[in-house]
Write an enzyme that holds these catalytic residues in place. Structure first.
Site, mmCIF file in Angstrom:
data_model
loop_
_atom_site.group_PDB
_atom_site.id
_atom_site.type_symbol
_atom_site.label_atom_id
_atom_site.label_comp_id
_atom_site.label_asym_id
_atom_site.label_seq_id
_atom_site.Cartn_x
_atom_site.Cartn_y
_atom_site.Cartn_z
ATOM 1 N N SER A 45 -26.968 -24.522 30.264
ATOM 2 C CA SER A 45 -25.673 -23.888 30.502
ATOM 3 C C SER A 45 -25.414 -22.678 29.617
ATOM 4 O O SER A 45 -24.598 -21.820 29.967
ATOM 5 C CB SER A 45 -24.549 -24.910 30.298
ATOM 6 O OG SER A 45 -24.620 -25.462 28.994
ATOM 7 N N GLU A 214 -6.410 -20.608 24.332
ATOM 8 C CA GLU A 214 -5.073 -21.123 24.071
ATOM 9 C C GLU A 214 -4.486 -21.700 25.362
ATOM 10 O O GLU A 214 -4.875 -21.281 26.465
ATOM 11 C CB GLU A 214 -4.169 -20.006 23.554
ATOM 12 C CG GLU A 214 -4.597 -19.429 22.213
ATOM 13 C CD GLU A 214 -4.499 -20.447 21.099
ATOM 14 O OE1 GLU A 214 -3.646 -21.352 21.183
ATOM 15 O OE2 GLU A 214 -5.290 -20.337 20.135
ATOM 16 N N HIS A 230 -20.445 -23.123 24.470
ATOM 17 C CA HIS A 230 -20.536 -22.131 25.541
ATOM 18 C C HIS A 230 -19.786 -20.858 25.170
ATOM 19 O O HIS A 230 -18.840 -20.879 24.385
ATOM 20 C CB HIS A 230 -19.997 -22.725 26.846
ATOM 21 C CG HIS A 230 -20.716 -23.971 27.239
ATOM 22 N ND1 HIS A 230 -20.203 -25.232 27.001
ATOM 23 C CD2 HIS A 230 -21.927 -24.148 27.826
ATOM 24 C CE1 HIS A 230 -21.064 -26.141 27.442
ATOM 25 N NE2 HIS A 230 -22.117 -25.509 27.930
#
Length: 275
Positions: A45, A214, A230
Site C-alpha cells: 500500500s 483533522e 501511509h
C-alpha cells in the site's frame, strides 16, 4: 560476476529480443520511435495507486512518473495489504511478468505485511521464506531480460521521546540487503534513506507527509485520521523523488532518464481516479 558486468551482458543479450519484441513504431518524418521502457512496481500500500474513495492517501508509485523522462512508463501493480508471499499466491506476480519486455525494470518493495507473521497468508520469515519469495521476482524479471531492483521497505513515522526516528521493520531490510548482494541485484535502500529523511524533518515536519487528518478535513475521514504508515501527496512526492535519485545513484537509470529531481513538485499534481 560484478554488477556492472552482469548488466552489460544482460543488455547485450537482450538487444536482439528487444528489437524483435517492439510491437509497433510511431512513425514521424521517416523515423521510428520504439515503445518506452516500463518500470513495473510490485509492492504494498505504500506504493500502490489510490482511488477517490481513499484520498488523500497516496502511494509513492503515483508520484514516480513526475520524475521520469518521456521514454519511461510506470506500470503500478502494487496493492494494499500484500506481502512478498500473498502477491505471488494471488497471481499478481504472474500478471505483472506477462507485461514485462526486455530492457524493462521490475521494482520490488515488500516488508510491511511480511512482518505480520500471525497471518499465515502474508507473514514470512526474514532469512528464509522472505528471501525465497523475493528470489521468484528476481528470477522472473531476469527470465524476461528485464532488470530486477530490490527496494527495502520505506519507513513508518515513529519517533522516540527524544525525537529520534525509530526503525520499525526488524530484520527484513537486512535480509533484503543480503539477498541483493548474494544475487547481484541492484538495491535501493529506501528504509535507510527514508529513516534519515524523517529524522531530518522531525516529528512535526513529518506529520504533513503522512495521512494525518483533522476531523472534517476530508469527506473520506469525517472523524479524522492518524496514520503513520501511509502518505499524503507531499509525502508520496518526497519518497518518489528519493526513489528516482536512488535509481540514478545505483546506475539503474541515467541522469537523462530523469527530470525535476531538484525542482518543486507540488502535491496538488496528484489526482485520484474513481474506483
Amino acid at each position: 560476476m560484478s554488477l556492472t558486468r552482469r548488466r552489460t551482458a544482460a543488455a547485450l543479450l537482450a538487444l536482439p529480443l528487444a528489437l524483435s519484441a517492439t510491437p509497433a513504431l510511431a512513425h514521424g518524418g521517416g523515423r521510428g520511435r520504439p515503445r518506452p521502457r516500463t518500470l513495473h512496481i510490485a509492492g504494498d500500500s505504500t506504493a500502490a495507486r489510490k482511488y477517490a474513495d481513499a484520498a488523500p492517501e497516496t502511494g509513492w508509485g503515483m508520484a514516480l512518473p513526475f520524475f521520469l523522462g518521456r521514454a519511461l512508463d510506470v506500470a503500478n501493480h502494487a496493492m494494499n495489504g500484500r506481502s512478498s508471499k500473498s502477491f505471488i499466491d494471488e497471481g499478481r506476480l504472474a500478471a505483472l511478468l506477462d507485461g514485462v519486455r526486455p530492457g524493462d525494470l521490475v521494482l520490488i518493495q515488500f516488508g510491511h505485511n511480511d512482518e505480520k507473521t500471525e497471518d499465515p497468508a502474508r507473514g514470512t520469515d526474514p532469512y528464509t521464506t522472505y528471501q525465497e519469495y523475493l528470489r521468484q521476482y528476481v528470477k522472473g524479471a531476469r527470465a524476461r531480460r528485464a532488470e530486477p531492483v530490490l527496494i527495502t521497505p520505506v519507513e513508518r513515522r515513529r519517533f522516540a521521546e527524544d525525537g529520534t526516528a525509530k526503525p520499525t521493520h526488524g530484520e527484513y531490510p537486512a535480509a533484503m540487503r543480503a539477498l541483493a548482494a548474494e544475487e547481484d541485484v541492484a538495491l535501493l535502500d529506501m528504509q535507510a534513506l527514508s529513516l534519515a529523511r524523517w529524522q531530518e524533518l522531525g516529528p512535526d515536519g513529518t506529520r504533513a507527509y503522512f495521512n494525518w487528518l483533522e476531523p472534517g478535513e476530508s469527506p473520506n475521514h469525517p472523524d479524522g485520521k492518524q496514520d503513520n504508515t501511509h502518505f499524503r501527496p507531499d509525502g508520496a512526492v518526497d519518497v518518489a523523488r528519493t526513489t528516482a535519485r536512488a535509481l540514478r545513484d545505483a546506475r539503474v537509470l541515467s541522469p537523462r532518464d530523469l527530470r525535476r529531481l531538484d525542482e518543486p513538485v507540488p502535491g496538488t499534481w496528484i489526482t485520484w481516479p474513481q474506483a
